[in-house]
Scaffold this motif. Structure first.
Motif, PDB file in Angstrom:
ATOM      1  N   PRO A  63     -12.368 -28.040  10.475  1.00  5.79           N
ATOM      2  CA  PRO A  63     -13.148 -26.847   9.530  1.00  5.79           C
ATOM      3  C   PRO A  63     -12.205 -26.798   8.610  1.00  5.79           C
ATOM      4  N   ARG A  64     -12.659 -26.163   7.230  1.00 11.66           N
ATOM      5  CA  ARG A  64     -11.733 -25.949   6.064  1.00 11.66           C
ATOM      6  C   ARG A  64     -11.345 -27.097   5.459  1.00 11.66           C
ATOM      7  N   THR A  65     -11.851 -28.299   5.695  1.00 12.91           N
ATOM      8  CA  THR A  65     -11.413 -29.496   4.970  1.00 12.91           C
ATOM      9  C   THR A  65     -12.150 -29.501   3.610  1.00 12.91           C
ATOM     10  N   VAL A  66     -11.444 -30.043   2.829  1.00  9.63           N
ATOM     11  CA  VAL A  66     -11.757 -29.861   1.326  1.00  9.63           C
ATOM     12  C   VAL A  66     -12.079 -31.337   0.812  1.00  9.63           C
ATOM     13  N   HIS A  67     -13.384 -31.721   0.781  1.00 11.16           N
ATOM     14  CA  HIS A  67     -13.883 -32.981   0.423  1.00 11.16           C
ATOM     15  C   HIS A  67     -13.989 -33.197  -1.009  1.00 11.16           C
ATOM     16  N   LEU A  68     -13.347 -34.186  -1.564  1.00 12.18           N
ATOM     17  CA  LEU A  68     -13.072 -34.342  -3.106  1.00 12.18           C
ATOM     18  C   LEU A  68     -14.105 -35.582  -3.380  1.00 12.18           C
ATOM     19  N   VAL A  69     -15.036 -35.514  -4.131  1.00 10.25           N
ATOM     20  CA  VAL A  69     -16.048 -36.615  -4.166  1.00 10.25           C
ATOM     21  C   VAL A  69     -16.282 -36.779  -5.649  1.00 10.25           C
ATOM     22  N   ILE A  70     -15.783 -38.193  -6.112  1.00  6.03           N
ATOM     23  CA  ILE A  70     -15.822 -38.579  -7.571  1.00  6.03           C
ATOM     24  C   ILE A  70     -16.553 -39.687  -7.748  1.00  6.03           C
ATOM     25  N   VAL A  71     -17.698 -39.651  -8.026  1.00  2.61           N
ATOM     26  CA  VAL A  71     -18.650 -40.513  -8.613  1.00  2.61           C
ATOM     27  C   VAL A  71     -19.165 -39.841  -9.844  1.00  2.61           C
ATOM     28  N   ASP A  72     -18.729 -40.434 -10.921  1.00  2.00           N
ATOM     29  CA  ASP A  72     -18.922 -39.555 -12.154  1.00  2.00           C
ATOM     30  C   ASP A  72     -19.235 -40.310 -13.361  1.00  2.00           C
ATOM     31  N   PRO A  73     -20.520 -40.982 -13.474  1.00  3.16           N
ATOM     32  CA  PRO A  73     -20.754 -41.834 -14.587  1.00  3.16           C
ATOM     33  C   PRO A  73     -20.874 -40.958 -16.016  1.00  3.16           C
ATOM     34  N   GLY A  74     -20.715 -39.591 -15.810  1.00  5.97           N
ATOM     35  CA  GLY A  74     -21.155 -38.714 -17.005  1.00  5.97           C
ATOM     36  C   GLY A  74     -19.758 -38.023 -17.064  1.00  5.97           C
ATOM     37  N   VAL A  75     -18.520 -38.496 -16.805  1.00  6.32           N
ATOM     38  CA  VAL A  75     -17.208 -38.136 -17.060  1.00  6.32           C
ATOM     39  C   VAL A  75     -17.136 -37.791 -18.541  1.00  6.32           C
ATOM     40  N   GLY A  76     -16.436 -36.853 -19.003  1.00  6.19           N
ATOM     41  CA  GLY A  76     -16.494 -36.290 -20.420  1.00  6.19           C
ATOM     42  C   GLY A  76     -17.477 -35.647 -21.143  1.00  6.19           C
ATOM     43  N   THR A  77     -18.600 -35.784 -20.367  1.00  6.90           N
ATOM     44  CA  THR A  77     -19.773 -35.182 -20.955  1.00  6.90           C
ATOM     45  C   THR A  77     -19.941 -33.967 -20.569  1.00  6.90           C
ATOM     46  N   ALA A  78     -21.214 -33.127 -20.807  1.00  5.34           N
ATOM     47  CA  ALA A  78     -21.238 -31.445 -20.613  1.00  5.34           C
ATOM     48  C   ALA A  78     -21.439 -31.253 -19.147  1.00  5.34           C
ATOM     49  N   ARG A  79     -21.724 -32.307 -18.287  1.00  9.39           N
ATOM     50  CA  ARG A  79     -21.813 -32.082 -16.814  1.00  9.39           C
ATOM     51  C   ARG A  79     -20.750 -31.182 -16.235  1.00  9.39           C
ATOM     52  N   ARG A  80     -21.090 -30.241 -15.466  1.00  9.83           N
ATOM     53  CA  ARG A  80     -20.039 -29.508 -14.842  1.00  9.83           C
ATOM     54  C   ARG A  80     -19.546 -29.895 -13.498  1.00  9.83           C
ATOM     55  N   PRO A  81     -18.071 -29.475 -13.648  1.00 11.35           N
ATOM     56  CA  PRO A  81     -17.418 -29.701 -12.201  1.00 11.35           C
ATOM     57  C   PRO A  81     -17.946 -28.143 -11.329  1.00 11.35           C
ATOM     58  N   ILE A  82     -17.943 -28.694 -10.144  1.00 12.32           N
ATOM     59  CA  ILE A  82     -18.548 -27.589  -8.989  1.00 12.32           C
ATOM     60  C   ILE A  82     -17.647 -27.618  -8.131  1.00 12.32           C
ATOM     61  N   LEU A  83     -17.486 -26.605  -7.505  1.00 12.82           N
ATOM     62  CA  LEU A  83     -17.040 -26.172  -6.023  1.00 12.82           C
ATOM     63  C   LEU A  83     -18.184 -25.546  -5.063  1.00 12.82           C
ATOM     64  N   VAL A  84     -18.392 -26.390  -4.098  1.00 14.83           N
ATOM     65  CA  VAL A  84     -19.550 -26.061  -3.014  1.00 14.83           C
ATOM     66  C   VAL A  84     -18.881 -25.636  -1.895  1.00 14.83           C
ATOM     67  N   THR A  85     -19.321 -24.733  -0.958  1.00 15.13           N
ATOM     68  CA  THR A  85     -18.915 -23.882   0.122  1.00 15.13           C
ATOM     69  C   THR A  85     -20.209 -24.333   1.098  1.00 15.13           C
ATOM     70  N   ALA A  86     -20.131 -24.991   2.049  1.00 17.74           N
ATOM     71  CA  ALA A  86     -21.387 -25.349   3.004  1.00 17.74           C
ATOM     72  C   ALA A  86     -20.772 -25.310   4.429  1.00 17.74           C
ATOM     73  N   ASP A  87     -21.295 -24.167   5.218  1.00 18.00           N
ATOM     74  CA  ASP A  87     -20.678 -24.182   6.324  1.00 18.00           C
ATOM     75  C   ASP A  87     -19.102 -23.883   6.656  1.00 18.00           C
ATOM     76  N   GLN A  88     -18.566 -24.982   7.277  1.00 16.54           N
ATOM     77  CA  GLN A  88     -17.329 -24.777   7.252  1.00 16.54           C
ATOM     78  C   GLN A  88     -16.419 -25.504   6.354  1.00 16.54           C
ATOM     79  N   TYR A  89     -16.857 -26.116   5.276  1.00 17.02           N
ATOM     80  CA  TYR A  89     -16.549 -27.137   4.543  1.00 17.02           C
ATOM     81  C   TYR A  89     -16.498 -26.842   3.137  1.00 17.02           C
TER      82      TYR A  89
END
Length: 264
Positions: A63-89
């Motif tokens: 629980p409370r692990t932070v999962h960093l997921v970077i598959v980002d073909p739109g890097v540098g564009t207007a796509r947003r960086p997000i933080l998601v809280t789901a259950d314990q993660y």
């Protein structure tokens, strides 16, 4: 108190410096972090493959692990960086649908647009947001868990539905979602899609890329040498495998190949 855990999933590969830099950024902010590599060989630019990867792994961490997921073909564009809280993660990722299976599987989810740029490295490169935005934010989340400080909640986050098998007369048609490093073919069928008889007599009527698969096995070793068999894999999807061989080669099938299940 145990060390904070941060996992890394990306399409960066391991032949360059990129993954090492992510870890360096995290450890400068949070020296006691335990950093775990899930997979850095996600198919390049492939958001669906990234979504399947993180969905198969995230629940097996504390629980409370932070999962960093970077598959980002739109890097540098207007796509947003997000933080998601789901259950314990917690998940830090670009808003491009790479967390779609998390949204699908978890009932209590909040999504925040990361706008607190004082957590970023400066200057922010247009081509390496993993280093300058995502890694430092993941480290600060694991250090403080001050989720509200990262930005406001949003509801228009990007998501997609996993392709589902479709009825076709007395059959269902699906497809191969991915091919793993053993050459196993991960399909979009699950146990719920199979006829009841498949669980009792061990027989199944499949066509994979136009070639037949007729045995539903319980283990990889149940298949004879060179024989493609179907098996419910550890991620819950129906897989096609060859005992000590490669189903992809034996069947001449790759990602996107049609899978037809005869329900008769």
């Amino acid at each position: 108190m145990s060390n904070p855990v941060i996992t890394l999933t990306s399409d960066y590969g391991t032949s360059d410096y990129l993954v090492g830099v992510l870890k360096g950024v995290i450890l400068r902010i949070l020296p006691n972090a335990t950093v775990v590599d899930i997979n850095h060989h996600v198919v390049p630019f492939d958001v669906l493959d990234g979504a399947l990867t993180v969905a198969a792994a995230y629940r097996y961490f504390p629980p409370r692990t932070v999962h960093l997921v970077i598959v980002d073909p739109g890097v540098g564009t207007a796509r947003r960086p997000i933080l998601v809280t789901a259950d314990q993660y917690y998940f830090v990722a670009p808003d491009n649908g790479v967390l779609s299976l998390i949204y699908e599987r978890e009932s209590d989810v909040s999504v925040r647009h990361i706008t607190a740029d004082h957590y970023f490295l400066n200057p922010v490169s247009n081509t390496f947001h993993g280093r300058d935005i995502f890694a430092p934010v993941a480290a600060w989340v694991a250090k403080t868990f001050q989720i509200e400080a990262m930005g406001e909640e949003i509801t228009d986050h990007v998501r997609f539905a996993l392709p589902r098998p479709k009825a076709a007369g007395s059959a269902k048609k699906g497809l191969v979602l991915r091919v793993d490093s053993f050459g196993n073919l991960l399909t979009n069928f699950t146990a719920e899609d199979l006829p009841q008889s498949a669980g009792t007599d061990g027989k199944i009527k499949l066509q994979v890329g136009g070639k037949p698969v007729s045995k539903l096995a319980q283990t990889f070793a149940q298949g004879a040498a060179g024989e493609p068999v179907a098996i419910i894999g550890s991620s819950g999807f129906l897989e096609i495998a060859v005992n000590k061989g490669q189903a992809s080669r034996a069947l001449g099938a790759n990602r996107g190949a049609e899978v037809v299940l005869d329900l008769g």
